[in-house]
Write an enzyme that holds these catalytic residues in place. Structure first.
Site, mmCIF file in Angstrom:
data_model
loop_
_atom_site.group_PDB
_atom_site.id
_atom_site.type_symbol
_atom_site.label_atom_id
_atom_site.label_comp_id
_atom_site.label_asym_id
_atom_site.label_seq_id
_atom_site.Cartn_x
_atom_site.Cartn_y
_atom_site.Cartn_z
ATOM 1 N N CYS A 117 70.949 -36.995 116.704
ATOM 2 C CA CYS A 117 70.145 -37.470 117.980
ATOM 3 C C CYS A 117 71.245 -37.307 119.026
ATOM 4 O O CYS A 117 72.417 -37.860 119.137
ATOM 5 C CB CYS A 117 70.013 -38.843 117.595
ATOM 6 S SG CYS A 117 68.727 -39.267 116.299
ATOM 7 N N CYS A 149 76.427 -41.339 110.808
ATOM 8 C CA CYS A 149 75.129 -41.038 110.448
ATOM 9 C C CYS A 149 75.058 -39.482 110.549
ATOM 10 O O CYS A 149 75.471 -38.699 111.425
ATOM 11 C CB CYS A 149 74.272 -41.570 111.738
ATOM 12 S SG CYS A 149 72.405 -41.380 111.440
ATOM 13 N N CYS A 165 58.190 -52.881 115.369
ATOM 14 C CA CYS A 165 58.996 -52.773 116.516
ATOM 15 C C CYS A 165 59.166 -51.336 116.723
ATOM 16 O O CYS A 165 59.949 -50.606 116.003
ATOM 17 C CB CYS A 165 60.050 -53.578 116.644
ATOM 18 S SG CYS A 165 61.124 -53.667 117.816
ATOM 19 N N CYS A 187 73.211 -40.524 120.370
ATOM 20 C CA CYS A 187 73.716 -41.438 119.549
ATOM 21 C C CYS A 187 75.163 -40.908 119.308
ATOM 22 O O CYS A 187 75.611 -40.229 118.754
ATOM 23 C CB CYS A 187 72.816 -41.415 118.179
ATOM 24 S SG CYS A 187 73.600 -42.906 117.248
ATOM 25 N N CYS A 228 68.634 -58.735 114.751
ATOM 26 C CA CYS A 228 67.983 -57.277 114.245
ATOM 27 C C CYS A 228 69.322 -56.491 113.652
ATOM 28 O O CYS A 228 70.192 -56.526 114.293
ATOM 29 C CB CYS A 228 67.616 -56.811 115.335
ATOM 30 S SG CYS A 228 66.229 -57.673 116.438
ATOM 31 N N ARG A 243 60.332 -55.432 125.388
ATOM 32 C CA ARG A 243 61.687 -55.767 125.074
ATOM 33 C C ARG A 243 62.641 -54.917 126.188
ATOM 34 O O ARG A 243 62.645 -53.967 125.975
ATOM 35 C CB ARG A 243 62.389 -55.403 123.766
ATOM 36 C CG ARG A 243 61.393 -56.339 122.849
ATOM 37 C CD ARG A 243 61.947 -56.138 121.465
ATOM 38 N NE ARG A 243 61.225 -57.022 120.426
ATOM 39 C CZ ARG A 243 61.446 -58.253 120.281
ATOM 40 N NH1 ARG A 243 62.278 -59.025 120.891
ATOM 41 N NH2 ARG A 243 60.463 -58.976 119.455
ATOM 42 N N CYS A 254 64.737 -58.741 111.829
ATOM 43 C CA CYS A 254 64.264 -57.355 111.977
ATOM 44 C C CYS A 254 65.261 -56.250 111.379
ATOM 45 O O CYS A 254 66.568 -56.666 111.376
ATOM 46 C CB CYS A 254 64.179 -57.055 113.661
ATOM 47 S SG CYS A 254 63.690 -55.335 114.202
#
Length: 370
Positions: free
Chosen positions: A58, A54, A190, A61, A98, A262, A130
């Site tokens: 972040c 990616c 979400c 991450c 998901c 969640r 999702c």
């Protein structure tokens, strides 16, 4: 307590969060019982359909290409692979799949077309679908909706103020714009965040203000405890205490009564007793499976034992909203537009993120010299 408020203030939410614990739990449990079955919890399975590489920075991450972690990347999974995983999840008690892809944003083309086919395939298995794919345009959101997508996940992560201390490659307003694009479809939203990144209680409240003041409020709010991964900028953050998770779940339940709260990342560090307290406080969804994208997660069999011990039932799919219809690709009203939206890239740097990036460069150089 039946009224859904959209005018919460940061001060009000901080006051709720800091209530004496027994009073907080009683209020949250009361709200929970007004809007949900307290003995039913949804089980979802999170599947990384494209891992690693990616371009974002972040700080939490391990999938960021700029950090030196032990994550093994993989290209986009095939539709048949995803179907097999979905069937396995369904047989284990999951009602939702998901799918997460390590992308900054969705790009029109063969890979997105492949994801749309994954959505069609899973929806036809009578499971909620999702996706979390990064930023999306309105047209892309409409194409996902046509395929049969039930929910789109796009977390705010933290308050707008603290967000700038964690991520520098995209702006908070892009998160809100993506949520707004999803809201223009029949797909549910979400969106939640992570605690334990070094933020204050005020930042946690700020994130809840941003979510609770949306109208309508998100149908689903994941509360994650940071799983600190070696090589990421946040690798040295201490795990949050279970009481912090309980308070965060309870506060979320009170300010967003109808939302599915969640209990997400970080459950491997929680005892059964701690998780039971979170369910009592209003959590009514967990993620099952041995991994949450790339971080550890309790074994699904252990979760089922916990459910049996607590007398909890698994939620059936489409309990909260009718199953969406799938439109086949050849009948789609919305086609790829080849959009190239200019999602923001804020003009600031985060010192600890830069330090982690330099460690990655040094590791690559060392490897090349061997």
């Amino acid at each position: 307590m039946n009224n859904i408020r959209h005018n919460w203030t940061k001060e009000e939410i901080i006051a709720i969060y800091n209530k004496p614990l027994m009073e907080l739990l009683y209020e949250a449990a009361t709200v929970h019982r007004l809007h949900h079955d307290p003995n039913t919890v949804q089980v979802s399975t999170l599947l990384s359909i494209k891992t690693g590489g990616c371009p974002e920075d972040c700080g939490y991450c391990p999938q960021a290409a700029r950090y030196h972690t032990d994550i093994e990347g993989n290209d986009l999974m095939s539709v048949s692979q995803v179907k097999a995983q979905a069937l396995r999840a369904k047989s284990s008690g999951s009602s939702r799949v998901c799918m997460g892809a390590a992308w900054r944003n969705v790009k029109d083309g063969p890979e997105f077309d492949q994801v749309l086919e994954m959505v069609r395939t899973i929806n036809k298995l009578d499971m909620e679908v999702c996706c979390t794919l990064g930023m999306v345009t309105e047209n892309q959101a409409q194409r996902l909706a046509e395929a049969g997508l039930y929910a789109y996940n796009h977390n705010l992560d933290s308050s707008e103020e603290y967000y700038k201390e964690v991520i520098s490659t995209r702006g908070y307003e892009d998160r809100l714009e993506t949520i707004d694009n999803v809201r223009k479809t029949n797909v549910t939203v979400c969106s939640g965040g992570i605690i334990g990144m070094g933020e204050s209680v005020g930042d946690r409240a700020g994130m809840l203000v941003a979510l609770a003041t949306l109208n309508p409020q998100p149908e689903s709010v994941p509360i994650n405890a940071l799983v600190a991964v070696d090589g990421t900028p946040l690798e040295d953050e201490k795990p949050v205490e279970i009481w912090e998770m309980i308070r965060m779940v309870a506060t979320t339940r009170i300010v967003m009564p109808e939302t599915q709260v969640r209990l997400s990342a970080g459950r491997t560090n929680m005892s059964r007793e701690g998780q039971a307290m979170c369910f009592f406080a209003g959590a009514n969804s967990i993620f099952a499976g041995d991994k949450l994208l790339t971080t550890p997660n309790p074994d699904v069999n252990e979760d089922m034992k916990m459910f049996e011990m607590l007398g909890l039932n698994t939620q059936k799919p489409f309990t909260k909203k009718t199953q969406p219809q799938t439109v086949e690709a050849e009948n789609s009203e919305y086609q790829a537009l080849g959009e190239k939206p200019k999602w923001s890239r804020p003009d600031h740097t985060i010192e600890r993120n830069e330090e982690a990036k330099e460690k990655m460069k040094a590791a690559v150089l060392e490897k090349s010299n061997k």
